[in-house]
Design an enzyme around this catalytic site. Structure first.
Site, PDB file in Angstrom:
ATOM      1  N   SER A   1      46.133  57.024  30.827  1.00  0.00           N
ATOM      2  CA  SER A   1      45.756  58.410  31.134  1.00  0.00           C
ATOM      3  C   SER A   1      47.028  59.147  31.511  1.00  0.00           C
ATOM      4  O   SER A   1      48.063  58.522  31.804  1.00  0.00           O
ATOM      5  CB  SER A   1      44.794  58.399  32.320  1.00  0.00           C
ATOM      6  OG  SER A   1      44.671  59.690  32.880  1.00  0.00           O
TER       7      SER A   1
ATOM      8  N   TYR B   1      41.373  56.172  40.526  1.00  0.00           N
ATOM      9  CA  TYR B   1      41.550  56.243  39.062  1.00  0.00           C
ATOM     10  C   TYR B   1      43.037  56.230  38.720  1.00  0.00           C
ATOM     11  O   TYR B   1      43.483  55.480  37.853  1.00  0.00           O
ATOM     12  CB  TYR B   1      40.873  57.530  38.572  1.00  0.00           C
ATOM     13  CG  TYR B   1      40.878  57.735  37.078  1.00  0.00           C
ATOM     14  CD1 TYR B   1      39.968  57.069  36.262  1.00  0.00           C
ATOM     15  CD2 TYR B   1      41.765  58.628  36.479  1.00  0.00           C
ATOM     16  CE1 TYR B   1      39.964  57.273  34.885  1.00  0.00           C
ATOM     17  CE2 TYR B   1      41.769  58.842  35.115  1.00  0.00           C
ATOM     18  CZ  TYR B   1      40.860  58.165  34.316  1.00  0.00           C
ATOM     19  OH  TYR B   1      40.853  58.386  32.958  1.00  0.00           O
TER      20      TYR B   1
HETATM   21  P1  NAP Z   1      32.772  57.887  28.747  1.00  0.00           P
HETATM   22  O1  NAP Z   1      32.268  58.874  27.746  1.00  0.00           O
HETATM   23  O2  NAP Z   1      32.279  57.973  30.141  1.00  0.00           O
HETATM   24  O3  NAP Z   1      32.516  56.410  28.185  1.00  0.00           O
HETATM   25  C1  NAP Z   1      32.845  55.301  28.954  1.00  0.00           C
HETATM   26  C2  NAP Z   1      32.361  54.041  28.267  1.00  0.00           C
HETATM   27  O4  NAP Z   1      32.719  52.930  29.104  1.00  0.00           O
HETATM   28  C3  NAP Z   1      30.863  53.991  28.065  1.00  0.00           C
HETATM   29  O5  NAP Z   1      30.603  53.448  26.782  1.00  0.00           O
HETATM   30  C4  NAP Z   1      30.387  53.013  29.140  1.00  0.00           C
HETATM   31  O6  NAP Z   1      29.226  52.310  28.698  1.00  0.00           O
HETATM   32  C5  NAP Z   1      31.582  52.064  29.237  1.00  0.00           C
HETATM   33  N1  NAP Z   1      31.686  51.322  30.486  1.00  0.00           N
HETATM   34  C6  NAP Z   1      31.913  51.804  31.734  1.00  0.00           C
HETATM   35  N2  NAP Z   1      31.927  50.793  32.613  1.00  0.00           N
HETATM   36  C7  NAP Z   1      31.742  49.642  31.915  1.00  0.00           C
HETATM   37  C8  NAP Z   1      31.669  48.269  32.249  1.00  0.00           C
HETATM   38  N3  NAP Z   1      31.808  47.851  33.517  1.00  0.00           N
HETATM   39  N4  NAP Z   1      31.454  47.366  31.265  1.00  0.00           N
HETATM   40  C9  NAP Z   1      31.317  47.767  29.994  1.00  0.00           C
HETATM   41  N5  NAP Z   1      31.361  49.048  29.598  1.00  0.00           N
HETATM   42  C10 NAP Z   1      31.569  49.981  30.554  1.00  0.00           C
HETATM   43  O7  NAP Z   1      34.375  57.931  28.843  1.00  0.00           O
HETATM   44  P2  NAP Z   1      35.495  58.541  27.871  1.00  0.00           P
HETATM   45  O8  NAP Z   1      35.818  59.897  28.337  1.00  0.00           O
HETATM   46  O9  NAP Z   1      35.144  58.279  26.455  1.00  0.00           O
HETATM   47  O10 NAP Z   1      36.723  57.623  28.332  1.00  0.00           O
HETATM   48  C11 NAP Z   1      37.075  56.425  27.669  1.00  0.00           C
HETATM   49  C12 NAP Z   1      38.377  55.917  28.265  1.00  0.00           C
HETATM   50  O11 NAP Z   1      39.386  56.924  28.161  1.00  0.00           O
HETATM   51  C13 NAP Z   1      38.286  55.564  29.753  1.00  0.00           C
HETATM   52  O12 NAP Z   1      39.084  54.433  30.026  1.00  0.00           O
HETATM   53  C14 NAP Z   1      38.866  56.790  30.431  1.00  0.00           C
HETATM   54  O13 NAP Z   1      39.407  56.526  31.698  1.00  0.00           O
HETATM   55  C15 NAP Z   1      39.953  57.171  29.435  1.00  0.00           C
HETATM   56  N6  NAP Z   1      40.380  58.576  29.550  1.00  0.00           N
HETATM   57  C16 NAP Z   1      39.503  59.596  29.315  1.00  0.00           C
HETATM   58  C17 NAP Z   1      39.938  60.910  29.438  1.00  0.00           C
HETATM   59  C18 NAP Z   1      39.043  62.098  29.188  1.00  0.00           C
HETATM   60  O14 NAP Z   1      39.492  63.242  29.379  1.00  0.00           O
HETATM   61  N7  NAP Z   1      37.805  61.914  28.756  1.00  0.00           N
HETATM   62  C19 NAP Z   1      41.256  61.175  29.832  1.00  0.00           C
HETATM   63  C20 NAP Z   1      42.122  60.106  30.068  1.00  0.00           C
HETATM   64  C21 NAP Z   1      41.676  58.808  29.926  1.00  0.00           C
HETATM   65  P3  NAP Z   1      27.942  52.098  29.679  1.00  0.00           P
HETATM   66  O15 NAP Z   1      27.529  53.462  30.104  1.00  0.00           O
HETATM   67  O16 NAP Z   1      26.964  51.375  28.839  1.00  0.00           O
HETATM   68  O17 NAP Z   1      28.467  51.274  30.806  1.00  0.00           O
END
Ligand code: NAP
Length: 264
Positions: free
Chosen positions: A145, A158
């Site tokens: 991130s 985080y």
């Molecule tokens: P998201 O839409 O909230 O999706 C998160 C995914 O992680 C979901 O499929 C969730 O599935 C799964 N998950 C969470 N805890 C888990 C666990 N203990 N075991 C297995 N699966 C788990 O998030 P996103 O925005 O796509 O983000 C994806 C990644 O990118 C993350 O690592 C996040 O920190 C990083 N990121 C995102 C952003 C942003 O702006 N969106 C920015 C920087 C970094 P379930 O609900 O089934 O658990």
């Protein structure tokens, strides 16, 4: 030229790939020919994800397991190995965030975020890397991130986890690059997914801040991040090791500039 991004026959595991960034990565790697495996904790989301793949004429293995549970991970990866083969590409994407000021944050909440966002990538990588070492080939992509390098109010756990994940990426590189395994990270900026949904509401001060501080002038889309993942999963990145590729519309390059406020 096109061969460079061809993943035909490669087994790709995308953790937390049922929605958002993980789903976009799965679809793109699938279109590039990879055998895509996705996990999550929620059956309904796993089914929706399956349907999305079907609508794109792509096959997918979906598995329910929690990335923080070592024995669950072991069982999940064993099932993948039996049905698809050893994992060639691992995308440690599963992640959570809780926005709580440090003073109010329960230690259990802090530990929970460190567990999912930092310890779990270690757990899953350790489980798959032995086969990569045997094959002398593999790609590991850790979802970092911009918080890997910066702090901000309310995201202490985080940022601690993502900062740790950046260094874990570098340390995995120190130990495993000699086996022709490339370990890199992606540092998304602000991407429109459910993780950031509360911040994107119109009129929310954070939405205004992102729009004004991002030189590209928009939120990122999950597909923007998926494009970087395809590069890091492909032959095109075979001599790129321990790098964090920021996909952020330039926000990290832009110290302090706020559109309309301090223009000179
Ligand atoms: P998201 O839409 O909230 O999706 C998160 C995914 O992680 C979901 O499929 C969730 O599935 C799964 N998950 C969470 N805890 C888990 C666990 N203990 N075991 C297995 N699966 C788990 O998030 P996103 O925005 O796509 O983000 C994806 C990644 O990118 C993350 O690592 C996040 O920190 C990083 N990121 C995102 C952003 C942003 O702006 N969106 C920015 C920087 C970094 P379930 O609900 O089934 O658990």
């Amino acid at each position: 030229m096109t061969d460079l991004f061809d993943l035909t026959g490669k087994v790709a595991l995308i953790t937390g790939g049922t929605q958002g960034i993980g789903l976009a990565i799965g679809l793109l790697l699938g279109k590039a020919g990879a055998i895509v495996c996705v996990n999550g904790r929620n059956n309904e989301k796993l089914q929706i994800c399956k349907d999305v793949f079907k609508a794109h004429d792509l096959d997918i293995f979906t598995l329910k397991f929690d990335v923080t549970d070592e024995s669950d991970v072991d069982k999940g990866v064993s099932m993948i190995e039996k049905s698809a083969g050893p994992v060639d590409i691992l995308v440690n994407n599963a992640g959570i965030i809780k926005r709580i000021p440090i003073i109010d944050m329960a230690i259990a909440d802090f530990k929970n975020i460190i567990d999912v966002d930092l310890v779990a990538p270690l757990v899953v990588s350790k489980r798959v890397v032995r086969k990569m070492i045997e094959k002398r080939s593999g790609k590991i992509i850790n979802m970092c991130s911009m918080m890997s390098v910066y702090g901000r109010n309310t995201v202490s756990a985080y940022a601690s986890a993502k900062g740790g994940l950046k260094l874990l990426t570098q340390n995995m590189t120190c130990e495993w690059a000699k086996y022709n395994i490339q370990i890199n990270g992606i540092g998304p900026g602000y991407i429109a997914t459910s993780l950031t949904a509360p911040l994107r509401e119109k009129g929310h001060p954070f939405n205004d801040l992102v729009m004004s501080r991002t030189p590209a002038g928009r939120w990122g889309e999950p597909e923007d991040v998926a494009n970087a993942a395809l590069f890091l999963a492909s032959k095109a990145s075979d001599f790129i090791n321990g790098h964090i590729l920021y996909v952020d519309g330039g926000i990290l390059a832009n110290f302090g500039y706020v559109k309309g406020e301090n223009e000179v």
